[in-house]
Design an enzyme around this catalytic site. Structure first.
Site, PDB file in Angstrom:
ATOM      1  N   HIS A 119     -18.866  10.326  55.652  1.00  0.00           N
ATOM      2  CA  HIS A 119     -19.070  11.376  54.660  1.00  0.00           C
ATOM      3  C   HIS A 119     -18.868  12.710  55.402  1.00  0.00           C
ATOM      4  O   HIS A 119     -19.187  12.803  56.598  1.00  0.00           O
ATOM      5  CB  HIS A 119     -20.512  11.249  54.154  1.00  0.00           C
ATOM      6  CG  HIS A 119     -20.876  12.122  53.013  1.00  0.00           C
ATOM      7  ND1 HIS A 119     -21.153  13.453  53.174  1.00  0.00           N
ATOM      8  CD2 HIS A 119     -21.055  11.849  51.697  1.00  0.00           C
ATOM      9  CE1 HIS A 119     -21.476  13.965  51.991  1.00  0.00           C
ATOM     10  NE2 HIS A 119     -21.417  13.018  51.077  1.00  0.00           N
ATOM     11  N   ASP A 196     -25.836   7.494  60.283  1.00  0.00           N
ATOM     12  CA  ASP A 196     -26.075   8.057  58.959  1.00  0.00           C
ATOM     13  C   ASP A 196     -26.549   6.919  58.048  1.00  0.00           C
ATOM     14  O   ASP A 196     -25.764   6.047  57.678  1.00  0.00           O
ATOM     15  CB  ASP A 196     -24.762   8.677  58.443  1.00  0.00           C
ATOM     16  CG  ASP A 196     -24.920   9.245  57.036  1.00  0.00           C
ATOM     17  OD1 ASP A 196     -25.992   9.051  56.420  1.00  0.00           O
ATOM     18  OD2 ASP A 196     -23.961   9.884  56.558  1.00  0.00           O
ATOM     19  N   GLN A 199     -26.760   5.775  52.892  1.00  0.00           N
ATOM     20  CA  GLN A 199     -26.461   4.696  51.933  1.00  0.00           C
ATOM     21  C   GLN A 199     -27.036   3.356  52.356  1.00  0.00           C
ATOM     22  O   GLN A 199     -26.835   2.355  51.664  1.00  0.00           O
ATOM     23  CB  GLN A 199     -24.933   4.561  51.736  1.00  0.00           C
ATOM     24  CG  GLN A 199     -24.259   5.789  51.159  1.00  0.00           C
ATOM     25  CD  GLN A 199     -24.697   6.103  49.726  1.00  0.00           C
ATOM     26  OE1 GLN A 199     -25.372   5.324  49.056  1.00  0.00           O
ATOM     27  NE2 GLN A 199     -24.321   7.277  49.245  1.00  0.00           N
ATOM     28  N   LYS A 222     -32.066   9.691  47.471  1.00  0.00           N
ATOM     29  CA  LYS A 222     -31.304   8.461  47.213  1.00  0.00           C
ATOM     30  C   LYS A 222     -32.207   7.238  47.295  1.00  0.00           C
ATOM     31  O   LYS A 222     -31.766   6.115  47.102  1.00  0.00           O
ATOM     32  CB  LYS A 222     -30.167   8.328  48.228  1.00  0.00           C
ATOM     33  CG  LYS A 222     -29.069   9.391  48.068  1.00  0.00           C
ATOM     34  CD  LYS A 222     -27.906   9.074  48.968  1.00  0.00           C
ATOM     35  CE  LYS A 222     -27.029  10.266  49.286  1.00  0.00           C
ATOM     36  NZ  LYS A 222     -26.127  10.637  48.224  1.00  0.00           N
ATOM     37  N   CYS A 362     -16.650  13.186  48.921  1.00  0.00           N
ATOM     38  CA  CYS A 362     -16.943  13.890  50.189  1.00  0.00           C
ATOM     39  C   CYS A 362     -16.509  13.069  51.388  1.00  0.00           C
ATOM     40  O   CYS A 362     -17.190  13.028  52.424  1.00  0.00           O
ATOM     41  CB  CYS A 362     -18.428  14.234  50.311  1.00  0.00           C
ATOM     42  SG  CYS A 362     -19.033  15.222  48.969  1.00  0.00           S
TER      43      CYS A 362
HETATM   44  N1  PMP Z   1     -23.981  10.588  54.143  1.00  0.00           N
HETATM   45  C1  PMP Z   1     -23.624   9.737  53.183  1.00  0.00           C
HETATM   46  C2  PMP Z   1     -23.031   8.409  53.574  1.00  0.00           C
HETATM   47  C3  PMP Z   1     -23.796  10.080  51.832  1.00  0.00           C
HETATM   48  O1  PMP Z   1     -23.422   9.223  50.886  1.00  0.00           O
HETATM   49  C4  PMP Z   1     -24.350  11.328  51.515  1.00  0.00           C
HETATM   50  C5  PMP Z   1     -24.550  11.735  50.066  1.00  0.00           C
HETATM   51  N2  PMP Z   1     -23.522  11.451  49.199  1.00  0.00           N
HETATM   52  C6  PMP Z   1     -24.708  12.170  52.559  1.00  0.00           C
HETATM   53  C7  PMP Z   1     -24.520  11.782  53.850  1.00  0.00           C
HETATM   54  C8  PMP Z   1     -25.286  13.518  52.289  1.00  0.00           C
HETATM   55  O2  PMP Z   1     -26.500  13.420  51.648  1.00  0.00           O
HETATM   56  P1  PMP Z   1     -27.187  14.749  51.066  1.00  0.00           P
HETATM   57  O3  PMP Z   1     -26.219  15.337  50.093  1.00  0.00           O
HETATM   58  O4  PMP Z   1     -28.428  14.251  50.422  1.00  0.00           O
HETATM   59  O5  PMP Z   1     -27.440  15.635  52.225  1.00  0.00           O
END
Ligand code: PMP
Length: 407
Positions: A119, A196, A199, A222, A362
């Site tokens: 991401h 990270d 997910q 999440k 993203c």
């Molecule tokens: N890493 C991953 C794999 C994500 O899916 C996301 C959110 N889509 C993020 C980081 C960022 O999370 P946040 O927008 O809550 O900071």
């Protein structure tokens, strides 16, 4: 469906109060009543600035806030609450590590390894570190099914590697990454790992001691909890030697005009007023996970994912991105429909009351690597049902016709 837990939908007011099929939990999860109650309880009964006052109300707010840290440490099996730093979200947690650890300990002689599947949140902060320090930035490329070959891991994680940034589960393909294998390779050459877990932590048991990751981040929103809270787990010895990222109120022991002594962990990294109500809501979410059991939730999510995969993959003109093994999708099915833009797919589904995400998620470098410009994404959580999946698949099955293609 024997032995599989129920959807527990009755715990989720939004799901009970509407007629939508919510299939966008990878973007944010729905919240159970106990979490909504906890946030409200904080403001109705505990509201005062945590970690500040010496009067009873403020001390009660402090213990509510700190009890959330204990719950999170327990949830991911951290050795100590000092290893749990509250941030605003996963993105700010990664930025904290990049600005503090990255800019202090990475040099121009080092290599930063970032997987192509990251991401942007776990990619751009490390790109910034590479730009500012002159370190080499290397992308570790995944296969079409989201996996990483041993050769690719070895090509990238060499002796000069200082930091490896890797997501446990891709938010595009849902692939479960062999984190243990990558952490082992990184540690063999003395590199630290930023995992990270945005997910993965909401969907599967995470044990940071067994995993041995140096850093792990995730977002409360999440995992059934409120927006506005993120977690940075860091090994204590690393956090101790890292300088603060943000400076200001409550992260110091003492300040004179000539000198600052920073507060011990975890306050050193929590400058300014914290999100007390959000953290208290996160504690309620952790307790909810503990009550139902994350393993049971994961089992239900695997069942639902398999069901959705089988039905969706049977449709003509629908292409699922990533692995052909539904078990390697961790609740996430990204797909394209021949001849139809993902935004149109999402809009048509919206008309049928089905909520999915569309776009680049993203993760533009990953989509480019996979040769896809943009995709639609359905993502599941244990509170979903096979009826919702049927509704989703039936809606997708009519899209091409509704866009003017013949049957
Ligand atoms: N890493 C991953 C794999 C994500 O899916 C996301 C959110 N889509 C993020 C980081 C960022 O999370 P946040 O927008 O809550 O900071």
């Amino acid at each position: 469906m024997n032995n599989i837990i129920s959807s527990h939908r009755e715990d989720f007011p939004l799901l009970c109060g509407t007629d939508i099929a919510y299939l966008d939990s990878a973007a944010t999860s729905q919240k159970p009543q106990c979490v909504i109650n906890a946030e409200r309880e904080f403001y109705e009964q505990l509201n005062s600035n945590p970690l500040r006052g010496f009067y009873d109300l403020s001390m009660a707010a402090t213990s509510a806030y700190e009890s959330a840290r204990e719950a999170v440490a327990r949830f991911i099996n951290a050795k100590s609450t000092k290893e749990i730093i509250f941030t605003n979200n996963a993105t700010s947690a990664i930025n904290l590590a990049a600005y503090s650890y990255g800019l202090s300990f990475v040099t121009r002689c080092d290599r930063i390894v970032v997987s192509i599947a990251e991401h942007h949140s776990n990619m751009l902060p490390w790109r910034m570190v590479a730009e500012k320090t002159g370190a080499e930035l290397v992308y570790m490329r995944c296969e079409k099914d989201g996996s990483f070959s041993d050769e690719e891991i070895e090509r990238c994680i060499t002796r000069s590697a200082k930091l490896v940034a890797i997501g446990a589960v891709s938010n595009v393909t849902g692939a479960r990454v062999p984190l243990e294998r990558i952490i082992e390779s990184a540690h063999a050459v003395g590199a630290a790992v930023m995992a990270d877990g945005a997910q993965s932590v909401p969907h599967m048991k995470t044990d940071v001691q067994a995993l041995d990751a140096d850093f792990l981040v995730f977002s409360a929103h999440k995992m059934l909890a409120p927006m506005g809270v993120g977690v940075l787990y860091g090994k204590r010895e690393l956090l101790e030697k890292m300088p603060p990222f943000l400076t200001g109120g409550e992260m110091i022991d003492s300040v004179t005009t000539d000198e600052v002594v920073y507060a011990p962990l975890p306050q050193k990294f929590e400058a300014g007023t914290v999100n007390g109500a959000g953290a208290y809501g996160l504690k309620a979410a952790v307790e909810y996970y503990e009550k139902i059991g994350i393993d049971k939730m994961e089992q239900r999510e695997r069942y639902l994912t398999g069901y959705a995969y089988d039905r969706l993959s049977a449709l003509p003109h629908v292409n699922i991105i990533g692995s052909s093994d539904p078990d390697n999708h961790a609740g996430i099915l990204s797909f394209t429909v021949d001849g139809v833009h993902p935004h149109d797919v999402s809009e048509i589904l919206n008309g049928d009351g089905v909520c999915i995400r569309a776009g680049h998620h993203c993760a533009q470098p990953l989509l480019a690597h996979l040769g896809v410009y943009s995709s639609s994404r359905a993502s599941l959580m244990f509170y979903n049902t096979t009826d919702e999946i049927d509704r989703f698949v039936e809606s997708v099955s009519t899209i091409r016709e509704r866009m003017g293609y013949g049957k």
